[in-house]
Scaffold this motif. Structure first.
Motif, PDB file in Angstrom:
ATOM      1  N   LYS A  15      11.065  11.660  -4.416  1.00 38.37           N
ATOM      2  CA  LYS A  15      12.236  10.890  -3.971  1.00 38.37           C
ATOM      3  C   LYS A  15      11.850  10.033  -2.769  1.00 38.37           C
ATOM      4  CE  LYS A  15      16.194  13.771  -5.324  1.00 38.37           C
ATOM      5  NZ  LYS A  15      15.566  14.888  -6.050  1.00 38.37           N
ATOM      6  N   VAL A  16      12.367   8.808  -2.765  1.00 32.66           N
ATOM      7  CA  VAL A  16      12.124   7.926  -1.619  1.00 32.66           C
ATOM      8  C   VAL A  16      13.435   7.630  -0.904  1.00 32.66           C
ATOM      9  CG1 VAL A  16      10.057   6.876  -2.613  1.00 32.66           C
ATOM     10  CG2 VAL A  16      12.271   5.756  -2.956  1.00 32.66           C
ATOM     11  N   TRP A  17      13.337   7.522   0.418  1.00 33.74           N
ATOM     12  CA  TRP A  17      14.476   7.225   1.281  1.00 33.74           C
ATOM     13  C   TRP A  17      14.668   5.718   1.371  1.00 33.74           C
ATOM     14  CZ3 TRP A  17      14.250   4.299   5.781  1.00 33.74           C
ATOM     15  CH2 TRP A  17      15.399   4.317   6.605  1.00 33.74           C
ATOM     16  N   TYR A  18      15.932   5.293   1.382  1.00 30.59           N
ATOM     17  CA  TYR A  18      16.211   3.865   1.569  1.00 30.59           C
ATOM     18  C   TYR A  18      17.355   3.681   2.564  1.00 30.59           C
ATOM     19  CZ  TYR A  18      20.520   4.206  -1.153  1.00 30.59           C
ATOM     20  OH  TYR A  18      21.779   4.540  -1.575  1.00 30.59           O
ATOM     21  N   ARG A  53      23.273 -11.135   4.985  1.00 28.44           N
ATOM     22  CA  ARG A  53      22.814 -10.642   3.677  1.00 28.44           C
ATOM     23  C   ARG A  53      22.403  -9.176   3.846  1.00 28.44           C
ATOM     24  NH1 ARG A  53      19.878 -14.149   1.784  1.00 28.44           N
ATOM     25  NH2 ARG A  53      20.309 -15.716   3.382  1.00 28.44           N
ATOM     26  N   PRO A  54      22.510  -8.346   2.817  1.00 30.24           N
ATOM     27  CA  PRO A  54      22.009  -6.979   2.941  1.00 30.24           C
ATOM     28  C   PRO A  54      20.490  -6.984   3.202  1.00 30.24           C
ATOM     29  CG  PRO A  54      23.411  -7.216   0.992  1.00 30.24           C
ATOM     30  CD  PRO A  54      23.135  -8.602   1.501  1.00 30.24           C
ATOM     31  N   VAL A  55      20.064  -6.186   4.157  1.00 28.27           N
ATOM     32  CA  VAL A  55      18.631  -6.024   4.439  1.00 28.27           C
ATOM     33  C   VAL A  55      18.256  -4.606   4.014  1.00 28.27           C
ATOM     34  CG1 VAL A  55      16.845  -6.010   6.213  1.00 28.27           C
ATOM     35  CG2 VAL A  55      18.735  -7.660   6.354  1.00 28.27           C
ATOM     36  N   ILE A  56      17.322  -4.526   3.066  1.00 27.92           N
ATOM     37  CA  ILE A  56      17.003  -3.244   2.431  1.00 27.92           C
ATOM     38  C   ILE A  56      15.601  -2.800   2.829  1.00 27.92           C
ATOM     39  CG2 ILE A  56      16.740  -2.039   0.229  1.00 27.92           C
ATOM     40  CD1 ILE A  56      18.608  -4.405  -0.847  1.00 27.92           C
ATOM     41  N   GLN A  57      15.518  -1.599   3.365  1.00 26.40           N
ATOM     42  CA  GLN A  57      14.233  -0.980   3.687  1.00 26.40           C
ATOM     43  C   GLN A  57      14.097   0.293   2.858  1.00 26.40           C
ATOM     44  OE1 GLN A  57      15.590  -0.755   7.894  1.00 26.40           O
ATOM     45  NE2 GLN A  57      13.515  -1.391   8.414  1.00 26.40           N
ATOM     46  N   TYR A  58      12.873   0.644   2.518  1.00 28.12           N
ATOM     47  CA  TYR A  58      12.656   1.974   1.950  1.00 28.12           C
ATOM     48  C   TYR A  58      11.271   2.447   2.361  1.00 28.12           C
ATOM     49  CZ  TYR A  58       9.674   0.201  -1.892  1.00 28.12           C
ATOM     50  OH  TYR A  58       8.648  -0.379  -2.626  1.00 28.12           O
ATOM     51  N   ASP A  59      11.159   3.752   2.543  1.00 29.59           N
ATOM     52  CA  ASP A  59       9.863   4.348   2.861  1.00 29.59           C
ATOM     53  C   ASP A  59       9.176   4.679   1.538  1.00 29.59           C
ATOM     54  OD1 ASP A  59      10.318   4.180   5.568  1.00 29.59           O
ATOM     55  OD2 ASP A  59      10.949   6.275   5.795  1.00 29.59           O
ATOM     56  N   GLN A  60       8.005   4.100   1.330  1.00 34.48           N
ATOM     57  CA  GLN A  60       7.269   4.355   0.094  1.00 34.48           C
ATOM     58  C   GLN A  60       6.942   5.849  -0.012  1.00 34.48           C
ATOM     59  OE1 GLN A  60       4.066   1.546   0.818  1.00 34.48           O
ATOM     60  NE2 GLN A  60       5.590  -0.012   1.266  1.00 34.48           N
ATOM     61  N   LEU A  61       6.773   6.325  -1.228  1.00 33.25           N
ATOM     62  CA  LEU A  61       6.501   7.745  -1.445  1.00 33.25           C
ATOM     63  C   LEU A  61       5.302   8.172  -0.594  1.00 33.25           C
ATOM     64  CD1 LEU A  61       7.646  10.049  -3.237  1.00 33.25           C
ATOM     65  CD2 LEU A  61       5.706   9.660  -4.762  1.00 33.25           C
ATOM     66  N   GLY A  62       5.429   9.341   0.038  1.00 37.22           N
ATOM     67  CA  GLY A  62       4.368   9.822   0.917  1.00 37.22           C
ATOM     68  C   GLY A  62       4.511   9.347   2.347  1.00 37.22           C
ATOM     69  N   GLU A  67       9.752  11.827   0.417  1.00 36.15           N
ATOM     70  CA  GLU A  67       8.987  13.034   0.118  1.00 36.15           C
ATOM     71  C   GLU A  67       7.491  12.759   0.226  1.00 36.15           C
ATOM     72  OE1 GLU A  67      10.332  14.486  -3.684  1.00 36.15           O
ATOM     73  OE2 GLU A  67      12.115  15.421  -2.816  1.00 36.15           O
ATOM     74  N   ARG A  68       6.737  13.803   0.542  1.00 34.02           N
ATOM     75  CA  ARG A  68       5.291  13.660   0.730  1.00 34.02           C
ATOM     76  C   ARG A  68       4.545  14.610  -0.210  1.00 34.02           C
ATOM     77  NH1 ARG A  68       3.440  12.191   6.761  1.00 34.02           N
ATOM     78  NH2 ARG A  68       5.141  10.785   7.343  1.00 34.02           N
ATOM     79  N   PRO A  69       4.524  14.294  -1.500  1.00 29.66           N
ATOM     80  CA  PRO A  69       3.787  15.163  -2.426  1.00 29.66           C
ATOM     81  C   PRO A  69       2.294  15.153  -2.109  1.00 29.66           C
ATOM     82  CG  PRO A  69       4.535  13.159  -3.532  1.00 29.66           C
ATOM     83  CD  PRO A  69       5.126  13.134  -2.166  1.00 29.66           C
ATOM     84  N   GLU A  70       1.605  16.202  -2.538  1.00 27.19           N
ATOM     85  CA  GLU A  70       0.165  16.335  -2.238  1.00 27.19           C
ATOM     86  C   GLU A  70      -0.710  15.684  -3.305  1.00 27.19           C
ATOM     87  OE1 GLU A  70      -1.142  17.944   0.543  1.00 27.19           O
ATOM     88  OE2 GLU A  70       0.950  17.956   1.213  1.00 27.19           O
ATOM     89  N   ASP A  71      -0.124  15.256  -4.398  1.00 28.12           N
ATOM     90  CA  ASP A  71      -0.870  14.775  -5.562  1.00 28.12           C
ATOM     91  C   ASP A  71      -1.477  13.387  -5.309  1.00 28.12           C
ATOM     92  OD1 ASP A  71      -1.816  13.980  -7.980  1.00 28.12           O
ATOM     93  OD2 ASP A  71       0.089  14.160  -9.066  1.00 28.12           O
ATOM     94  N   ALA A  72      -2.796  13.331  -5.086  1.00 31.17           N
ATOM     95  CA  ALA A  72      -3.464  12.068  -4.752  1.00 31.17           C
ATOM     96  C   ALA A  72      -3.425  11.053  -5.901  1.00 31.17           C
ATOM     97  CB  ALA A  72      -4.911  12.332  -4.342  1.00 31.17           C
ATOM     98  N   SER A  73      -3.154  11.536  -7.120  1.00 27.26           N
ATOM     99  CA  SER A  73      -3.108  10.588  -8.246  1.00 27.26           C
ATOM    100  C   SER A  73      -1.918   9.634  -8.130  1.00 27.26           C
ATOM    101  CB  SER A  73      -3.036  11.340  -9.581  1.00 27.26           C
ATOM    102  OG  SER A  73      -1.755  11.937  -9.742  1.00 27.26           O
ATOM    103  N   LEU A  74      -0.990   9.925  -7.214  1.00 25.01           N
ATOM    104  CA  LEU A  74       0.184   9.056  -7.011  1.00 25.01           C
ATOM    105  C   LEU A  74      -0.139   7.845  -6.145  1.00 25.01           C
ATOM    106  CD1 LEU A  74       2.751  11.914  -6.285  1.00 25.01           C
ATOM    107  CD2 LEU A  74       2.696  10.483  -8.349  1.00 25.01           C
ATOM    108  N   TRP A  75      -1.267   7.890  -5.432  1.00 26.49           N
ATOM    109  CA  TRP A  75      -1.535   6.830  -4.450  1.00 26.49           C
ATOM    110  C   TRP A  75      -2.300   5.676  -5.105  1.00 26.49           C
ATOM    111  CZ3 TRP A  75       2.035   9.053  -2.429  1.00 26.49           C
ATOM    112  CH2 TRP A  75       2.015  10.338  -1.906  1.00 26.49           C
TER     113      TRP A  75
END
Length: 294
Positions: A15-18, A53-62, A67-75
């Motif tokens: 899940k990513v935060w926005y 205008r709406p200004v949209i930010q989101y933190d990319q996964l990790g 969320e900060r999954p450990e699976d390096a195949s996601l990067w």
């Protein structure tokens, strides 16, 4: 701060935060933060545009609040491109202006190469569109520093002692010249750097700005920049890690792109020259929306 909405979006891998700031009537501005492994800035001056205008930010996964999954195949670039599409769909954004900073420009270009609908314009801020050139440019900058700084950085990297105090101090001299020239650094910038996810940064980039060893080692968008057929603005600071020469060259490869230098900035014009940065972005997105047929 006016109307702010926050939440989480399920993407591939977690899940990513926005956060959406403002409800202005203009086309939303979607921001892609740098890194890889950094986070969105809570005090980003572009949030001031929320009345327009709406200004949209989101933190990319990790990263950041996501969320900060450990699976390096996601990067991978491909998964981050997929994630960007998932964020846009989840927020039901039919049209956007896209702004990427630093690594975020790699992500923006890679996304645009998939020919997505609904992107009205793109801003490449401090672009890193050729990893090998970025490494060469940082090494050229490093040669302008005192011998001791160069030696400390080179020895620490070759010996794997980049967690030493000497190395950190040498890097800080470099960062205060080419990353952010505000003295002292704002607390938030220091905090954001402290929160960088080293797993993502090291896996995708490497030990430091000078040495690209990760999966982005051979990233080079220059051969494909001519495919970008929407209005594009390239910006950098006069002392930027993304050098004015490199940034102007990238701009020359995109049909009808524009190029702007912030004269009193390095890599962080939003921190170093916030008023000028906001005004440049505001003028750009407004102009795109006023074009005939837009």
């Amino acid at each position: 701060m006016e109307h702010v909405k926050e939440g989480f979006i399920t993407v591939t891998g977690g899940k990513v935060w926005y956060r959406i700031t403002g409800k202005g009537p203009g086309i939303p501005l979607l921001l892609l933060h740098g890194g890889p492994g950094m986070k969105s800035s809570d005090s980003d001056p572009l949030r001031q545009l929320g009345t327009e205008r709406p200004v949209i930010q989101y933190d990319q996964l990790g990263c950041g609040k996501s969320e900060r999954p450990e699976d390096a195949s996601l990067w991978t670039v491909d998964r981050y491109v997929e994630e960007l599409g998932q964020v846009i769909r989840a927020l039901e954004l039919e049209e956007i202006h896209l702004l990427g900073h630093s690594w975020g420009t790699m992500l923006a270009a890679s996304y645009l190469f998939t020919k997505p609908p609904g992107v009205r314009s793109v801003i490449f801020s401090g672009p890193a569109l050729d990893a090998q050139r970025w490494e060469r440019d940082q090494r050229a900058y490093l040669k302008q520093f005192p011998e001791q700084v160069q030696k400390t950085i080179e020895e620490s990297e070759s010996q794997g002692t980049t967690d030493s105090d000497d190395y950190q101090q040498a890097m800080m001299q470099y960062y205060k010249t080419h990353m952010c020239r505000v003295e002292p650094w704002p607390d938030e910038l220091s905090d954001d750097l402290d929160q960088l996810n080293p797993n993502v940064y090291n896996y995708m980039w490497g030990a430091s700005e000078f040495t690209v060893t990760g999966t982005l080692k051979h990233f080079d968008a220059t051969e494909r920049l001519h495919e970008i057929d929407i209005p594009a603005l390239f910006t950098c600071g006069r002392y930027d890690e993304a050098t004015p020469e490199a940034t102007e060259q990238y701009a020359s490869l995109v049909p009808d792109a524009e190029f702007h230098v912030f004269e009193n900035s390095s890599h962080m014009p939003p921190v170093e020259e916030p008023e000028a940065y906001v005004e440049t972005v505001r003028e750009w997105v407004n102009r795109q929306e006023m074009k005939p047929g837009a």
